[in-house]
Scaffold this motif. Structure first.
Motif, PDB file in Angstrom:
ATOM      1  N   MET A  24       0.847  -1.183   0.000  1.00 36.97           N
ATOM      2  CA  MET A  24       0.000   0.000   0.000  1.00 36.97           C
ATOM      3  C   MET A  24       0.881   1.231   0.000  1.00 36.97           C
ATOM      4  SD  MET A  24      -3.159   0.324   0.013  1.00 36.97           S
ATOM      5  CE  MET A  24      -4.461   1.412   0.235  1.00 36.97           C
ATOM      6  N   SER A  25       0.477   2.263  -0.698  1.00 37.14           N
ATOM      7  CA  SER A  25       1.283   3.473  -0.788  1.00 37.14           C
ATOM      8  C   SER A  25       1.168   4.299   0.491  1.00 37.14           C
ATOM      9  CB  SER A  25       0.854   4.300  -1.988  1.00 37.14           C
ATOM     10  OG  SER A  25      -0.471   4.733  -1.810  1.00 37.14           O
ATOM     11  N   ARG A  26       2.163   5.142   0.670  1.00 37.61           N
ATOM     12  CA  ARG A  26       2.145   6.052   1.815  1.00 37.61           C
ATOM     13  C   ARG A  26       1.114   7.149   1.561  1.00 37.61           C
ATOM     14  NH1 ARG A  26       6.903   5.587  -0.452  1.00 37.61           N
ATOM     15  NH2 ARG A  26       6.921   7.758  -1.095  1.00 37.61           N
ATOM     16  N   ARG A  27       0.850   7.925   2.590  1.00 40.74           N
ATOM     17  CA  ARG A  27      -0.083   9.044   2.449  1.00 40.74           C
ATOM     18  C   ARG A  27       0.572  10.175   1.671  1.00 40.74           C
ATOM     19  NH1 ARG A  27      -4.550   8.972   6.007  1.00 40.74           N
ATOM     20  NH2 ARG A  27      -4.732  11.191   5.653  1.00 40.74           N
ATOM     21  N   LYS A  28      -0.240  10.956   0.997  1.00 47.52           N
ATOM     22  CA  LYS A  28       0.263  12.098   0.232  1.00 47.52           C
ATOM     23  C   LYS A  28       0.826  13.126   1.204  1.00 47.52           C
ATOM     24  CE  LYS A  28      -2.381  15.526  -1.550  1.00 47.52           C
ATOM     25  NZ  LYS A  28      -1.683  16.666  -1.070  1.00 47.52           N
ATOM     26  N   PRO A  29       2.048  13.541   0.939  1.00 43.26           N
ATOM     27  CA  PRO A  29       2.631  14.576   1.828  1.00 43.26           C
ATOM     28  C   PRO A  29       1.892  15.900   1.681  1.00 43.26           C
ATOM     29  CG  PRO A  29       4.312  13.585   0.405  1.00 43.26           C
ATOM     30  CD  PRO A  29       2.983  13.087  -0.057  1.00 43.26           C
ATOM     31  N   PRO A  30       1.877  16.690   2.721  1.00 43.11           N
ATOM     32  CA  PRO A  30       1.233  18.002   2.615  1.00 43.11           C
ATOM     33  C   PRO A  30       2.004  18.890   1.627  1.00 43.11           C
ATOM     34  CG  PRO A  30       2.314  17.763   4.752  1.00 43.11           C
ATOM     35  CD  PRO A  30       2.440  16.452   4.042  1.00 43.11           C
ATOM     36  N   LYS A  31       1.305  19.838   1.046  1.00 41.69           N
ATOM     37  CA  LYS A  31       1.879  20.820   0.126  1.00 41.69           C
ATOM     38  C   LYS A  31       2.408  20.199  -1.169  1.00 41.69           C
ATOM     39  CE  LYS A  31       3.005  24.034   3.785  1.00 41.69           C
ATOM     40  NZ  LYS A  31       4.018  24.848   4.427  1.00 41.69           N
ATOM     41  N   VAL A  32       1.933  19.008  -1.511  1.00 40.01           N
ATOM     42  CA  VAL A  32       2.299  18.352  -2.765  1.00 40.01           C
ATOM     43  C   VAL A  32       1.015  18.168  -3.560  1.00 40.01           C
ATOM     44  CG1 VAL A  32       3.143  16.196  -3.768  1.00 40.01           C
ATOM     45  CG2 VAL A  32       4.310  17.180  -1.796  1.00 40.01           C
ATOM     46  N   PHE A  45      -1.837  16.655  -5.867  1.00 41.54           N
ATOM     47  CA  PHE A  45      -2.345  15.291  -6.020  1.00 41.54           C
ATOM     48  C   PHE A  45      -1.800  14.666  -7.296  1.00 41.54           C
ATOM     49  CE2 PHE A  45      -5.632  12.259  -7.393  1.00 41.54           C
ATOM     50  CZ  PHE A  45      -5.631  11.423  -6.289  1.00 41.54           C
ATOM     51  N   ARG A  46      -1.812  15.455  -8.367  1.00 43.58           N
ATOM     52  CA  ARG A  46      -1.323  14.938  -9.653  1.00 43.58           C
ATOM     53  C   ARG A  46       0.132  14.500  -9.554  1.00 43.58           C
ATOM     54  NH1 ARG A  46      -2.683  16.909 -15.475  1.00 43.58           N
ATOM     55  NH2 ARG A  46      -1.135  15.724 -16.628  1.00 43.58           N
ATOM     56  N   TRP A  47       0.982  15.320  -8.957  1.00 41.84           N
ATOM     57  CA  TRP A  47       2.400  14.959  -8.803  1.00 41.84           C
ATOM     58  C   TRP A  47       2.526  13.683  -7.984  1.00 41.84           C
ATOM     59  CZ3 TRP A  47       5.643  13.994  -4.772  1.00 41.84           C
ATOM     60  CH2 TRP A  47       6.993  13.858  -5.082  1.00 41.84           C
ATOM     61  N   TRP A  48       1.752  13.599  -6.918  1.00 40.09           N
ATOM     62  CA  TRP A  48       1.830  12.433  -6.029  1.00 40.09           C
ATOM     63  C   TRP A  48       1.447  11.145  -6.773  1.00 40.09           C
ATOM     64  CZ3 TRP A  48       4.197  10.608  -2.186  1.00 40.09           C
ATOM     65  CH2 TRP A  48       3.700   9.529  -1.453  1.00 40.09           C
ATOM     66  N   VAL A  49       0.374  11.179  -7.554  1.00 46.44           N
ATOM     67  CA  VAL A  49      -0.047  10.008  -8.321  1.00 46.44           C
ATOM     68  C   VAL A  49       1.010   9.652  -9.358  1.00 46.44           C
ATOM     69  CG1 VAL A  49      -1.750   9.165  -9.981  1.00 46.44           C
ATOM     70  CG2 VAL A  49      -2.512  10.371  -7.929  1.00 46.44           C
ATOM     71  N   ASP A  50       1.503  10.665 -10.094  1.00 46.20           N
ATOM     72  CA  ASP A  50       2.556  10.396 -11.085  1.00 46.20           C
ATOM     73  C   ASP A  50       3.787   9.778 -10.435  1.00 46.20           C
ATOM     74  OD1 ASP A  50       1.000  11.359 -13.157  1.00 46.20           O
ATOM     75  OD2 ASP A  50       1.943  13.356 -13.191  1.00 46.20           O
ATOM     76  N   ARG A  51       4.146  10.230  -9.263  1.00 43.04           N
ATOM     77  CA  ARG A  51       5.317   9.689  -8.539  1.00 43.04           C
ATOM     78  C   ARG A  51       5.066   8.225  -8.161  1.00 43.04           C
ATOM     79  NH1 ARG A  51       9.732   9.528  -9.297  1.00 43.04           N
ATOM     80  NH2 ARG A  51      10.660   8.150  -7.826  1.00 43.04           N
ATOM     81  N   GLN A  52       3.843   7.915  -7.688  1.00 49.46           N
ATOM     82  CA  GLN A  52       3.512   6.532  -7.325  1.00 49.46           C
ATOM     83  C   GLN A  52       3.621   5.610  -8.543  1.00 49.46           C
ATOM     84  OE1 GLN A  52       2.646   5.423  -4.063  1.00 49.46           O
ATOM     85  NE2 GLN A  52       3.487   7.451  -3.660  1.00 49.46           N
ATOM     86  N   ILE A  53       3.145   6.083  -9.690  1.00 48.46           N
ATOM     87  CA  ILE A  53       3.211   5.287 -10.921  1.00 48.46           C
ATOM     88  C   ILE A  53       4.654   5.082 -11.338  1.00 48.46           C
ATOM     89  CG2 ILE A  53       2.640   5.297 -13.387  1.00 48.46           C
ATOM     90  CD1 ILE A  53       0.003   6.736 -12.582  1.00 48.46           C
ATOM     91  N   ALA A  54       5.447   6.144 -11.305  1.00 48.67           N
ATOM     92  CA  ALA A  54       6.855   6.036 -11.700  1.00 48.67           C
ATOM     93  C   ALA A  54       7.598   5.040 -10.805  1.00 48.67           C
ATOM     94  CB  ALA A  54       7.520   7.409 -11.647  1.00 48.67           C
ATOM     95  N   GLU A  55       7.356   5.079  -9.506  1.00 49.17           N
ATOM     96  CA  GLU A  55       8.015   4.147  -8.585  1.00 49.17           C
ATOM     97  C   GLU A  55       7.583   2.704  -8.860  1.00 49.17           C
ATOM     98  OE1 GLU A  55       7.250   5.529  -4.619  1.00 49.17           O
ATOM     99  OE2 GLU A  55       8.479   7.331  -4.889  1.00 49.17           O
ATOM    100  N   ALA A  56       6.307   2.502  -9.132  1.00 43.69           N
ATOM    101  CA  ALA A  56       5.821   1.154  -9.434  1.00 43.69           C
ATOM    102  C   ALA A  56       6.450   0.655 -10.734  1.00 43.69           C
ATOM    103  CB  ALA A  56       4.302   1.153  -9.539  1.00 43.69           C
ATOM    104  N   ARG A  57       6.583   1.542 -11.717  1.00 36.30           N
ATOM    105  CA  ARG A  57       7.214   1.164 -12.991  1.00 36.30           C
ATOM    106  C   ARG A  57       8.674   0.762 -12.747  1.00 36.30           C
ATOM    107  NH1 ARG A  57       6.118   5.606 -16.243  1.00 36.30           N
ATOM    108  NH2 ARG A  57       4.172   4.642 -16.841  1.00 36.30           N
ATOM    109  N   GLU A  58       9.387   1.523 -11.925  1.00 32.51           N
ATOM    110  CA  GLU A  58      10.781   1.208 -11.612  1.00 32.51           C
ATOM    111  C   GLU A  58      10.912  -0.140 -10.907  1.00 32.51           C
ATOM    112  OE1 GLU A  58      12.207   4.523  -9.346  1.00 32.51           O
ATOM    113  OE2 GLU A  58      11.946   5.909 -11.037  1.00 32.51           O
TER     114      GLU A  58
END
Length: 137
Positions: free
Chosen positions: A1-9, A11-24
């Motif tokens: 399960m992914s971590r919680r979205k950090p404050p001041k980030v 949503f779009r960046w956070w989702v894109d980051r989760q996808i990039a990490e999963a791809r890696e």
């Protein structure tokens, strides 16, 4: 399960980051359909297209997805073909009377969705059509 979205980030960046990490990590490798083109859109939204494909792939009847008023209309249209497969007049009458009862209930229950515009099926006329179709074959 992914971590919680950090404050001041965002949503779009956070989702894109989760996808990039999963791809890696290789979590998208060897998925069914990898390397195949996406199916052509039918003009419906993607979810509707997906549901229709899955229902058809499973060999199921897509009319169950119709609003009740349209499903009854389709059932009346398909009735002659359905009756042609029956062997006894008694069964033909049962099917037509069952359909008529469901049409009556639909009018009484004021279904949501498109307006109900289907008429009751004349049992005697349906039986006569069934007899003629059997005599012709």
């Amino acid at each position: 399960m992914s971590r919680r979205k950090p404050p001041k980030v965002s949503f779009r960046w956070w989702v894109d980051r989760q996808i990039a990490e999963a791809r890696e990590r290789g979590e998208f490798d060897d998925l069914p359909g990898t390397g195949k083109p996406l199916p052509k859109p039918t003009g419906n939204d993607a979810v509707t297209d997906w549901v229709l494909r899955e229902v058809r792939k499973g060999g199921h009847d897509t009319t169950v997805l119709l609003p009740p008023s349209l499903a009854l209309k389709r059932e009346v249209q398909d009735l002659p073909g359905k009756l042609a497969a029956e062997r006894t007049e008694r069964r033909v009458r049962q099917l037509v009377e069952d359909l008529n009862e469901r049409i009556r209930q639909a009018y009484l229950n004021h279904l949501s969705g498109p307006p109900l515009t289907v008429a009751l099926v004349d049992v005697e006329e349906a039986v006569e059509d069934w007899r003629r179709s059997r005599a012709a074959s």
